[in-house]
Design a protein around this motif. Structure first.
Motif, PDB file in Angstrom:
ATOM      1  N   HIS A   1      90.462  -7.651  81.515  1.00  0.00           N
ATOM      2  CA  HIS A   1      91.831  -7.973  81.941  1.00  0.00           C
ATOM      3  C   HIS A   1      92.246  -9.280  81.271  1.00  0.00           C
ATOM      4  O   HIS A   1      91.640 -10.324  81.510  1.00  0.00           O
ATOM      5  CB  HIS A   1      91.913  -8.106  83.461  1.00  0.00           C
ATOM      6  CG  HIS A   1      93.303  -8.336  83.961  1.00  0.00           C
ATOM      7  ND1 HIS A   1      94.243  -7.326  84.031  1.00  0.00           N
ATOM      8  CD2 HIS A   1      93.932  -9.472  84.383  1.00  0.00           C
ATOM      9  CE1 HIS A   1      95.379  -7.815  84.497  1.00  0.00           C
ATOM     10  NE2 HIS A   1      95.221  -9.114  84.715  1.00  0.00           N
TER      11      HIS A   1
ATOM     12  N   GLU B   1      87.408   8.096  77.764  1.00  0.00           N
ATOM     13  CA  GLU B   1      87.221   9.279  78.596  1.00  0.00           C
ATOM     14  C   GLU B   1      85.969   9.086  79.455  1.00  0.00           C
ATOM     15  O   GLU B   1      84.953   8.578  78.979  1.00  0.00           O
ATOM     16  CB  GLU B   1      87.047  10.513  77.717  1.00  0.00           C
ATOM     17  CG  GLU B   1      88.324  11.001  77.076  1.00  0.00           C
ATOM     18  CD  GLU B   1      89.256  11.645  78.076  1.00  0.00           C
ATOM     19  OE1 GLU B   1      88.761  12.178  79.096  1.00  0.00           O
ATOM     20  OE2 GLU B   1      90.482  11.602  77.859  1.00  0.00           O
TER      21      GLU B   1
ATOM     22  N   GLY C   1      83.511   1.495  74.724  1.00  0.00           N
ATOM     23  CA  GLY C   1      83.804   2.034  76.041  1.00  0.00           C
ATOM     24  C   GLY C   1      82.969   1.502  77.177  1.00  0.00           C
ATOM     25  O   GLY C   1      83.104   1.971  78.313  1.00  0.00           O
TER      26      GLY C   1
ATOM     27  N   SER D   1      85.376  -3.220  80.517  1.00  0.00           N
ATOM     28  CA  SER D   1      86.820  -3.350  80.761  1.00  0.00           C
ATOM     29  C   SER D   1      87.153  -4.834  80.736  1.00  0.00           C
ATOM     30  O   SER D   1      86.307  -5.680  81.033  1.00  0.00           O
ATOM     31  CB  SER D   1      87.212  -2.726  82.098  1.00  0.00           C
ATOM     32  OG  SER D   1      86.521  -3.364  83.158  1.00  0.00           O
TER      33      SER D   1
ATOM     34  N   HIS E   1      93.499  -0.699  73.834  1.00  0.00           N
ATOM     35  CA  HIS E   1      94.259  -0.376  75.042  1.00  0.00           C
ATOM     36  C   HIS E   1      93.933   1.035  75.542  1.00  0.00           C
ATOM     37  O   HIS E   1      94.310   1.404  76.649  1.00  0.00           O
ATOM     38  CB  HIS E   1      95.759  -0.465  74.759  1.00  0.00           C
ATOM     39  CG  HIS E   1      96.288  -1.863  74.696  1.00  0.00           C
ATOM     40  ND1 HIS E   1      96.159  -2.651  73.568  1.00  0.00           N
ATOM     41  CD2 HIS E   1      96.949  -2.618  75.621  1.00  0.00           C
ATOM     42  CE1 HIS E   1      96.739  -3.830  73.794  1.00  0.00           C
ATOM     43  NE2 HIS E   1      97.216  -3.837  75.025  1.00  0.00           N
ATOM     44  N   THR E   2      93.276   1.832  74.711  1.00  0.00           N
ATOM     45  CA  THR E   2      92.995   3.226  75.056  1.00  0.00           C
ATOM     46  C   THR E   2      91.826   3.306  76.039  1.00  0.00           C
ATOM     47  O   THR E   2      90.712   2.873  75.723  1.00  0.00           O
ATOM     48  CB  THR E   2      92.657   4.040  73.800  1.00  0.00           C
ATOM     49  OG1 THR E   2      93.740   3.933  72.862  1.00  0.00           O
ATOM     50  CG2 THR E   2      92.447   5.502  74.153  1.00  0.00           C
ATOM     51  N   LYS E   3      92.108   3.843  77.211  1.00  0.00           N
ATOM     52  CA  LYS E   3      91.057   3.971  78.217  1.00  0.00           C
ATOM     53  C   LYS E   3      90.078   5.060  77.806  1.00  0.00           C
ATOM     54  O   LYS E   3      90.482   6.179  77.470  1.00  0.00           O
ATOM     55  CB  LYS E   3      91.671   4.310  79.575  1.00  0.00           C
ATOM     56  CG  LYS E   3      90.686   4.274  80.730  1.00  0.00           C
ATOM     57  CD  LYS E   3      91.396   4.479  82.061  1.00  0.00           C
ATOM     58  CE  LYS E   3      90.417   4.377  83.214  1.00  0.00           C
ATOM     59  NZ  LYS E   3      91.097   4.534  84.530  1.00  0.00           N
TER      60      LYS E   3
ATOM     61  N   TYR F   1      89.780  -2.217  76.892  1.00  0.00           N
ATOM     62  CA  TYR F   1      88.459  -1.604  76.990  1.00  0.00           C
ATOM     63  C   TYR F   1      87.731  -1.850  75.683  1.00  0.00           C
ATOM     64  O   TYR F   1      88.338  -1.782  74.604  1.00  0.00           O
ATOM     65  CB  TYR F   1      88.581  -0.103  77.277  1.00  0.00           C
ATOM     66  CG  TYR F   1      89.447   0.178  78.477  1.00  0.00           C
ATOM     67  CD1 TYR F   1      88.909   0.211  79.754  1.00  0.00           C
ATOM     68  CD2 TYR F   1      90.825   0.367  78.328  1.00  0.00           C
ATOM     69  CE1 TYR F   1      89.722   0.436  80.861  1.00  0.00           C
ATOM     70  CE2 TYR F   1      91.648   0.595  79.431  1.00  0.00           C
ATOM     71  CZ  TYR F   1      91.089   0.624  80.690  1.00  0.00           C
ATOM     72  OH  TYR F   1      91.890   0.836  81.780  1.00  0.00           O
TER      73      TYR F   1
ATOM     74  N   ASP G   1      97.447  -7.375  80.202  1.00  0.00           N
ATOM     75  CA  ASP G   1      96.998  -6.072  79.706  1.00  0.00           C
ATOM     76  C   ASP G   1      95.568  -5.790  80.150  1.00  0.00           C
ATOM     77  O   ASP G   1      94.739  -6.705  80.270  1.00  0.00           O
ATOM     78  CB  ASP G   1      97.060  -6.023  78.177  1.00  0.00           C
ATOM     79  CG  ASP G   1      98.465  -5.877  77.650  1.00  0.00           C
ATOM     80  OD1 ASP G   1      99.396  -5.796  78.473  1.00  0.00           O
ATOM     81  OD2 ASP G   1      98.639  -5.858  76.413  1.00  0.00           O
ATOM     82  N   ASP G   2      95.275  -4.517  80.375  1.00  0.00           N
ATOM     83  CA  ASP G   2      93.905  -4.069  80.626  1.00  0.00           C
ATOM     84  C   ASP G   2      93.367  -3.449  79.352  1.00  0.00           C
ATOM     85  O   ASP G   2      93.957  -2.499  78.814  1.00  0.00           O
ATOM     86  CB  ASP G   2      93.868  -3.051  81.770  1.00  0.00           C
ATOM     87  CG  ASP G   2      94.137  -3.690  83.120  1.00  0.00           C
ATOM     88  OD1 ASP G   2      93.511  -4.732  83.404  1.00  0.00           O
ATOM     89  OD2 ASP G   2      94.970  -3.162  83.879  1.00  0.00           O
TER      90      ASP G   2
END
Length: 348
Positions: A261, A295, A256, A259, A291-293, A252, A249-250
């Motif tokens: 991995h 903005e 924010g 990142s 998991h939410t990238k 964040y 999984d990637d």
């Protein structure tokens, strides 16, 4: 935690001043929700669900009484007497097996016995068993004794049977958890919320529900039903949003800035690491990630592109209140203006 418990917890966490009507689509003054507090309505819904469950429980108790009378009547009229353990709430399985054994002795053709599982419990009509040809499963609808063989049928088709030879035992169809491992009574498993459960039994219904024992709110012990694919033999590691984390999984960071991995998961200690971190025995707290990238930061290029959108498309990409959506064009102009002021770093 059950759905009702989660609903009550949500009701307690919501401010009493929040109204239902703020979230109702197409709300008008005639709505039944007018003036109702959201927290109060959620608690009322939880009470209503609980009341309906109690009514269903009473219906099941009545059905239970009828079943008890039927089993005891069968044992009496067939003259089973002391051979049968009379049915009560805590010995249903023993009574059922005793009745079948007694019927077996009186009605089975010579040289046959009623089909049984490997644990010596009798196969019941409606049970799900392993199919004879091609694997898979069938639901037993009828039992046929023919030429020293026993045939368990689902339908009158040759590929929908299980064949039991003399002395053989019927194999139960395995029920698999989300991790592909078979579920069995007595196992410790976890659900998708990370709650620890104890498997009590696996129901033979269409969905193969799993009955589990768990510790609810305030340490109260309770039982509930789960679908097999929602259970795992390994403790799930959850991110800040309660989403299970898997290798590959990637993620964040919540703020924010980073990142991540996922290369390794230590489920016992509930921690995660990249492959590089694992090589030097460094770990991270999964609750620091999502998991939410995030903005990307606003920019003049983004504002220029957004300004060329029509108002409906603009609000598909940007959050806004119900009032803003109703006046999309005006609200879009105001929002772009506020974004320009914020990006320029000047006060309004």
């Amino acid at each position: 935690m059950t759905g009702i418990e989660m609903l009550r917890e949500l009701a307690l966490d919501i401010d009493d001043t929040v109204k239902v009507e703020w979230f109702v689509k197409g709300y008008d003054e005639r709505s039944r929700w007018k003036g109702h507090a959201l927290a109060h309505e959620l608690a009322w819904i939880a009470d209503k669900i609980e009341s309906e469950q109690r009514e269903r429980y009473d219906e099941l108790n009545d059905e239970n009484e009828r079943l008890r009378d039927m089993l005891n009547g069968v044992s009496y009229h067939l003259g089973m007497g002391e051979d049968v353990h009379y049915y009560s709430d805590d010995n249903y399985d023993e009574c059922q097996q005793s009745v079948l054994l007694a019927i077996d002795e009186r009605l089975m053709p010579e040289g046959y016995e009623w089909p049984r599982y490997e644990d010596d419990k009798p196969v019941m009509l409606g049970d799900t068993v392993t199919k004879y040809v091609g694997g898979g499963e069938i639901k037993v609808r009828s039992v046929e004794f023919l030429e020293n063989m026993t045939y368990l049928h689902e339908r009158f088709k040759t590929d929908q049977i299980a064949i039991v030879r003399p002395g053989e035992r019927v194999k139960r169809q395995q029920v698999l958890a989300a991790d592909g491992e078979p579920l069995e009574a007595g196992q410790t498993v976890w659900d998708t919320n990370g709650d620890e459960l104890q498997v009590l039994s696996i129901e033979d219904d269409h969905e193969r529900h799993v009955t589990c024992h768990y510790e609810g709110i305030d340490g109260i012990k309770a039982n509930g039903w789960w679908l097999p694919h929602t259970l795992t033999h390994q403790r799930p590691v959850l991110d800040a949003d309660g989403v299970p984390i898997e290798v590959g999984d990637d993620l964040y960071s919540v703020e924010g800035a980073l990142s991540f991995h996922v290369g390794v998961i230590d489920r016992h200690a509930c921690r995660i690491a990249t492959n590089e971190m694992y090589a030097i025995d460094k770990w991270a707290d999964p609750l620091m990630f999502t998991h939410t990238k995030p903005e990307p930061p606003d920019s003049w290029d983004r504002i220029e592109k957004d300004a060329q959108l029509n108002p409906d498309d603009y609000w598909m990409h940007h959050s806004g209140s119900g009032e803003e959506r109703e006046n999309a064009a005006l609200a879009m102009s105001r929002d772009i203006m506020h974004r320009c002021i914020a990006l320029a770093g000047v006060s309004e």
